[in-house]
Design an enzyme around this catalytic site. Sequence first.
Site, PDB file in Angstrom:
ATOM      1  N   ASN A   1     -10.491  -0.337   0.424  1.00  0.00           N
ATOM      2  CA  ASN A   1      -9.028  -0.289   0.446  1.00  0.00           C
ATOM      3  C   ASN A   1      -8.520  -0.814  -0.893  1.00  0.00           C
ATOM      4  O   ASN A   1      -8.625  -2.004  -1.179  1.00  0.00           O
ATOM      5  CB  ASN A   1      -8.519  -1.150   1.599  1.00  0.00           C
TER       6      ASN A   1
ATOM      7  N   CYS B   1       0.802  -1.214   0.000  1.00  0.00           N
ATOM      8  CA  CYS B   1       0.000   0.000   0.000  1.00  0.00           C
ATOM      9  C   CYS B   1       0.839   1.270   0.000  1.00  0.00           C
ATOM     10  O   CYS B   1       0.310   2.369  -0.182  1.00  0.00           O
ATOM     11  CB  CYS B   1      -0.956  -0.010   1.190  1.00  0.00           C
TER      12      CYS B   1
ATOM     13  N   HIS C   1      -2.931   6.608   2.622  1.00  0.00           N
ATOM     14  CA  HIS C   1      -3.402   5.325   2.105  1.00  0.00           C
ATOM     15  C   HIS C   1      -4.832   5.120   2.583  1.00  0.00           C
ATOM     16  O   HIS C   1      -5.143   5.278   3.763  1.00  0.00           O
ATOM     17  CB  HIS C   1      -2.494   4.210   2.598  1.00  0.00           C
TER      18      HIS C   1
END
Length: 323
Positions: free
Chosen positions: A284, A113, A254
């Site tokens: 996500n 990420c 993120h």
Amino acid sequence: MAFAKISALAGYVPSKVVTNDDLAEIMPTSDEWIVSHTGIHSRHYAMNDENTSDLAANVALKLLKKANLQADEVDLIIVSTITPDSLTPATACIVQGKIGATNAMAFDISAACAGFVFGLSIADKMMTSGTFRHAMVISAEVNSKMMDFQDRTSAVFFGDAAGGAILSRSENESDEFLIAEKIQSDGSQADTIHSGRVSPLKKIDKDSYPRTDAFYQNGRAVFEFATNTVPKQITTLLNSSSISPDKIDYVVCHQANLRIIESISDKIDIPFEKFPHTVEKYGNTSSAGIPVTLAQLDVSGSKQVLISGFGAGLDYGSMVIKF
């Protein structure tokens, strides 16, 4: 001396929308549970053979149009992904072929990420060498293909997307996009998150065949890392660069979990109103979350934007950039 400026941003999400209620039909969860724990309402999935390189190529074409460039003018393509089309060839090479960027060298990086931040850092060093004119940094993830849909502690978080930027060479120092950065890794926590592990050969046998595992994360450990270690890194970066938090126009983290973003805002003493977020709609999306969010942001009048990525590795990196 050469410098690098951001000349275009773009994002892409697949058309298939998957709601929390959709997931509740196949695993023991509910919309109420997911929203209360993550802030996520929906996510998008790549379906019907749309793979990581397809998402990345879609972004690449958008970037070319926005930057008013032809594909053969690009001479560097970096794709950040933990969900590549294959281990080899690199997804970046597949993208290069799909868009016809015949003059570009292309390679993948795997920093989970934090991938977009790592990719920008690498591209900046290569651009300032003076060798390259235009570089694409693209983060693309098809997380859905790596999920165990009986693991509600992981599957409910993730979606698919791609986003990226074009860096263009400039001779003007004031154009340089990168103001400050801090990039780190902590390999002692390598077991906290993993995906796609392939076991070594145990015996030579006609039935031997490579198999990979599904995505796994220790949710509590990841939350503790993101809400404790990451704010410390951001604070260290700002202090060492003599940048006051009130001089930051936006913070794009993120897009892991709305609760994590809220906690980071509180700990670095920057108002949550300065934290644009897309995690509610897209989930996500690993390394793609930062560029997808940036692409939806009007940064034309902003002076300084802080971006921070963190994930498996554990890799984590923060940057102060300008447009």
